[in-house]
Scaffold this motif. Structure first.
Motif, PDB file in Angstrom:
ATOM      1  N   ARG A 109       0.828  -1.209   0.000  1.00 56.86           N
ATOM      2  CA  ARG A 109       0.000   0.000   0.000  1.00 56.86           C
ATOM      3  C   ARG A 109       0.864   1.262   0.000  1.00 56.86           C
ATOM      4  O   ARG A 109       0.610   2.207  -0.740  1.00 56.86           O
ATOM      5  CB  ARG A 109      -0.927   0.002   1.214  1.00 56.86           C
ATOM      6  CG  ARG A 109      -1.949   1.133   1.187  1.00 56.86           C
ATOM      7  CD  ARG A 109      -2.701   1.224   2.495  1.00 56.86           C
ATOM      8  NE  ARG A 109      -1.854   1.699   3.583  1.00 56.86           N
ATOM      9  CZ  ARG A 109      -1.547   2.976   3.789  1.00 56.86           C
ATOM     10  NH1 ARG A 109      -1.990   3.909   2.960  1.00 56.86           N
ATOM     11  NH2 ARG A 109      -0.779   3.333   4.803  1.00 56.86           N
ATOM     12  N   ARG A 110       1.919   1.226   0.834  1.00 59.09           N
ATOM     13  CA  ARG A 110       2.763   2.417   0.943  1.00 59.09           C
ATOM     14  C   ARG A 110       3.591   2.655  -0.307  1.00 59.09           C
ATOM     15  O   ARG A 110       4.014   3.782  -0.569  1.00 59.09           O
ATOM     16  CB  ARG A 110       3.700   2.286   2.151  1.00 59.09           C
ATOM     17  CG  ARG A 110       2.985   2.429   3.480  1.00 59.09           C
ATOM     18  CD  ARG A 110       3.973   2.523   4.623  1.00 59.09           C
ATOM     19  NE  ARG A 110       3.300   2.720   5.888  1.00 59.09           N
ATOM     20  CZ  ARG A 110       3.928   3.050   7.001  1.00 59.09           C
ATOM     21  NH1 ARG A 110       5.238   3.220   7.006  1.00 59.09           N
ATOM     22  NH2 ARG A 110       3.241   3.217   8.114  1.00 59.09           N
ATOM     23  N   PHE A 111       3.850   1.599  -1.074  1.00 57.26           N
ATOM     24  CA  PHE A 111       4.614   1.796  -2.306  1.00 57.26           C
ATOM     25  C   PHE A 111       3.835   2.669  -3.286  1.00 57.26           C
ATOM     26  O   PHE A 111       4.411   3.495  -3.998  1.00 57.26           O
ATOM     27  CB  PHE A 111       4.933   0.448  -2.949  1.00 57.26           C
ATOM     28  CG  PHE A 111       5.873   0.547  -4.108  1.00 57.26           C
ATOM     29  CD1 PHE A 111       7.246   0.603  -3.908  1.00 57.26           C
ATOM     30  CD2 PHE A 111       5.390   0.608  -5.414  1.00 57.26           C
ATOM     31  CE1 PHE A 111       8.123   0.709  -4.981  1.00 57.26           C
ATOM     32  CE2 PHE A 111       6.257   0.720  -6.491  1.00 57.26           C
ATOM     33  CZ  PHE A 111       7.624   0.764  -6.265  1.00 57.26           C
ATOM     34  N   PHE A 112       2.511   2.479  -3.308  1.00 61.50           N
ATOM     35  CA  PHE A 112       1.673   3.259  -4.226  1.00 61.50           C
ATOM     36  C   PHE A 112       1.128   4.530  -3.582  1.00 61.50           C
ATOM     37  O   PHE A 112       0.775   5.482  -4.279  1.00 61.50           O
ATOM     38  CB  PHE A 112       0.515   2.392  -4.727  1.00 61.50           C
ATOM     39  CG  PHE A 112       0.953   1.230  -5.561  1.00 61.50           C
ATOM     40  CD1 PHE A 112       1.342   1.409  -6.875  1.00 61.50           C
ATOM     41  CD2 PHE A 112       1.002  -0.050  -5.014  1.00 61.50           C
ATOM     42  CE1 PHE A 112       1.763   0.337  -7.655  1.00 61.50           C
ATOM     43  CE2 PHE A 112       1.417  -1.126  -5.781  1.00 61.50           C
ATOM     44  CZ  PHE A 112       1.810  -0.935  -7.099  1.00 61.50           C
ATOM     45  N   GLU A 113       1.053   4.538  -2.254  1.00 58.86           N
ATOM     46  CA  GLU A 113       0.574   5.720  -1.541  1.00 58.86           C
ATOM     47  C   GLU A 113       1.573   6.085  -0.442  1.00 58.86           C
ATOM     48  O   GLU A 113       1.290   5.948   0.749  1.00 58.86           O
ATOM     49  CB  GLU A 113      -0.806   5.460  -0.933  1.00 58.86           C
ATOM     50  CG  GLU A 113      -1.869   5.108  -1.955  1.00 58.86           C
ATOM     51  CD  GLU A 113      -3.195   4.769  -1.297  1.00 58.86           C
ATOM     52  OE1 GLU A 113      -3.325   4.999  -0.064  1.00 58.86           O
ATOM     53  OE2 GLU A 113      -4.091   4.269  -1.977  1.00 58.86           O
ATOM     54  N   PRO A 114       2.765   6.535  -0.801  1.00 56.47           N
ATOM     55  CA  PRO A 114       3.797   6.812   0.205  1.00 56.47           C
ATOM     56  C   PRO A 114       3.413   7.972   1.116  1.00 56.47           C
ATOM     57  O   PRO A 114       2.980   9.022   0.635  1.00 56.47           O
ATOM     58  CB  PRO A 114       5.032   7.162  -0.635  1.00 56.47           C
ATOM     59  CG  PRO A 114       4.470   7.644  -1.945  1.00 56.47           C
ATOM     60  CD  PRO A 114       3.223   6.842  -2.174  1.00 56.47           C
ATOM     61  N   TRP A 179      13.502   9.524  -2.073  1.00 57.81           N
ATOM     62  CA  TRP A 179      12.625   8.450  -2.581  1.00 57.81           C
ATOM     63  C   TRP A 179      11.910   7.794  -1.400  1.00 57.81           C
ATOM     64  O   TRP A 179      12.424   6.878  -0.767  1.00 57.81           O
ATOM     65  CB  TRP A 179      13.454   7.423  -3.356  1.00 57.81           C
ATOM     66  CG  TRP A 179      12.613   6.420  -4.111  1.00 57.81           C
ATOM     67  CD1 TRP A 179      11.631   6.707  -4.998  1.00 57.81           C
ATOM     68  CD2 TRP A 179      12.714   5.001  -4.033  1.00 57.81           C
ATOM     69  NE1 TRP A 179      11.089   5.545  -5.492  1.00 57.81           N
ATOM     70  CE2 TRP A 179      11.735   4.486  -4.926  1.00 57.81           C
ATOM     71  CE3 TRP A 179      13.520   4.123  -3.322  1.00 57.81           C
ATOM     72  CZ2 TRP A 179      11.555   3.117  -5.105  1.00 57.81           C
ATOM     73  CZ3 TRP A 179      13.342   2.766  -3.505  1.00 57.81           C
ATOM     74  CH2 TRP A 179      12.368   2.271  -4.385  1.00 57.81           C
ATOM     75  N   GLN A 181       9.449   5.828  -1.261  1.00 59.80           N
ATOM     76  CA  GLN A 181       9.035   4.427  -1.432  1.00 59.80           C
ATOM     77  C   GLN A 181      10.047   3.445  -0.844  1.00 59.80           C
ATOM     78  O   GLN A 181       9.765   2.246  -0.727  1.00 59.80           O
ATOM     79  CB  GLN A 181       8.824   4.099  -2.917  1.00 59.80           C
ATOM     80  CG  GLN A 181       7.507   4.599  -3.481  1.00 59.80           C
ATOM     81  CD  GLN A 181       7.615   6.012  -4.013  1.00 59.80           C
ATOM     82  OE1 GLN A 181       8.588   6.725  -3.730  1.00 59.80           O
ATOM     83  NE2 GLN A 181       6.613   6.439  -4.775  1.00 59.80           N
ATOM     84  N   ASP A 183      10.808   3.132   2.133  1.00 58.75           N
ATOM     85  CA  ASP A 183      10.186   2.597   3.333  1.00 58.75           C
ATOM     86  C   ASP A 183       9.364   1.353   3.003  1.00 58.75           C
ATOM     87  O   ASP A 183       9.407   0.343   3.698  1.00 58.75           O
ATOM     88  CB  ASP A 183       9.296   3.663   3.969  1.00 58.75           C
ATOM     89  CG  ASP A 183       8.566   3.161   5.197  1.00 58.75           C
ATOM     90  OD1 ASP A 183       9.246   2.835   6.181  1.00 58.75           O
ATOM     91  OD2 ASP A 183       7.318   3.098   5.171  1.00 58.75           O
ATOM     92  N   ALA A 184       8.607   1.399   1.886  1.00 56.95           N
ATOM     93  CA  ALA A 184       7.768   0.272   1.477  1.00 56.95           C
ATOM     94  C   ALA A 184       8.610  -0.911   1.024  1.00 56.95           C
ATOM     95  O   ALA A 184       8.323  -2.063   1.364  1.00 56.95           O
ATOM     96  CB  ALA A 184       6.823   0.708   0.363  1.00 56.95           C
ATOM     97  N   VAL A 185       9.656  -0.645   0.262  1.00 59.82           N
ATOM     98  CA  VAL A 185      10.507  -1.717  -0.257  1.00 59.82           C
ATOM     99  C   VAL A 185      11.165  -2.491   0.885  1.00 59.82           C
ATOM    100  O   VAL A 185      11.161  -3.728   0.913  1.00 59.82           O
ATOM    101  CB  VAL A 185      11.583  -1.150  -1.209  1.00 59.82           C
ATOM    102  CG1 VAL A 185      12.586  -2.233  -1.593  1.00 59.82           C
ATOM    103  CG2 VAL A 185      10.923  -0.562  -2.458  1.00 59.82           C
TER     104      VAL A 185
END
Length: 305
Positions: A109-114, A179, A181, A183-185
């Motif tokens: 979710r966070r990758f698309f909505e950071p 960047w 994202q 965090d999501a990765v």
């Protein structure tokens, strides 16, 4: 069998002391991360604090189980509370599985909505978390293979350490490149690391609760060894399981020649059977029960397992 010393009480007290220390550290780091999240508005820190809360609950379960394991056996609970640590480890595995699933779903979710992330603040609180987790891992390292409960507790703290590393790595990448994202990765990588270990722990605890044969003990080999003993004709109703980690038990009905019941061989065979399962296999079974039966008794048994 004589000459065997069980120092479960002293060992259990030592494990309980370690769990108290690690629980206190984990809870303190969790509170610090919650404070940091409230001060900075960092969702990453708040999520990691949520992981710490779950792991604190798991460690509290482990601590309760370790305390129960010190209670002596009674006529009602003939094995005391040895199974408590298995049940606690199963609960912890379920909690860890939930955390791993949450990390993966939230990471996607966070990758698309950071979210907006304060990289510098994340870095400091990530370092604080990692330092606390490192102390916890050092405390638990020597006892992590003592039983399933301690192994589960070690995995709880390792999970926290991975979370802190993720916060640090993501904070550095975000501070240097912007960047968010990252965090999501990193969260997704943590989920991939958590789930396989958790599934193994869950499998091991379920095997115990299902009373499967202990890992490393081949009942086919046990049967062959028993049948190779002098005067033994047959073996049936052969069962083996774990009461708790480190406490394998085995029982069997062993058919011997009729004359063994009167010429004194039965006592010798019983001693040989107990020595066999205690010494001949990778898993030493010191809690064994054998029913010695004469060959003439076989036709009178209606149920074989």
């Amino acid at each position: 069998m004589s000459g065997h010393s069980h120092d479960h009480a002293g060992s259990g007290a030592g494990q309980r002391g370690k769990l108290i220390i690690v629980f206190a550290i984990t809870f303190a780091v969790m509170v610090a991360e919650i404070v940091g999240a409230l001060l900075t508005g960092s969702l990453a820190l708040l999520a990691d604090a949520g992981h710490m809360f779950t792991d604190s609950a798991g460690l509290l379960i482990a601590l309760i189980a370790a305390s129960l394991a010190l209670k002596p056996a009674t006529l009602k609970r003939t094995w005391g509370y040895k199974r408590a640590e298995i049940i606690a480890a199963a609960f912890q595995a379920a909690l860890l599985l939930g955390v791993g699933g949450f990390v993966i779903v939230e990471g996607i979710r966070r990758f698309f909505e950071p979210p907006e992330i304060a990289g510098s603040t994340m870095l400091w609180f990530g370092v604080i978390g990692l330092a606390g987790n490192a102390v916890g891992l050092i405390v638990l390292a020597s006892g992590r293979n003592h039983n399933f409960n301690m192994k589960a507790a070690f995995l709880e703290v390792l999970n926290d350490a991975l979370g802190s590393v993720a916060v640090i790595v993501a904070a550095i990448v975000i501070a240097l490149t912007g960047w968010v994202q990252a965090d999501a990765v990193v969260s997704l990588l943590i989920g991939v690391l958590i789930i396989p270990r958790t599934l193994k722990l869950l499998r091991d605890t379920v095997n115990v609760l299902m009373e499967n044969a202990p890992a490393g003990l081949d009942l086919g080999d046990v049967r062959d060894h028993i049948l190779a003993l002098p005067h033994v004709i047959d073996v049936h109703d052969l069962h083996a399981s774990l009461v708790g980690s480190g406490t394998p038990v085995l029982s069997a009905h062993v058919t011997v020649e009729d004359g063994c019941m009167t010429d004194g061989h039965a006592a010798t065979i019983l001693a040989d059977l107990q020595r066999c399962v205690a010494e001949h296999f990778d898993v030493s079974v010191e809690h064994s029960t054998f029913q010695i039966e004469p060959a003439s008794h076989r036709d009178q048994e209606s149920i074989h397992h």
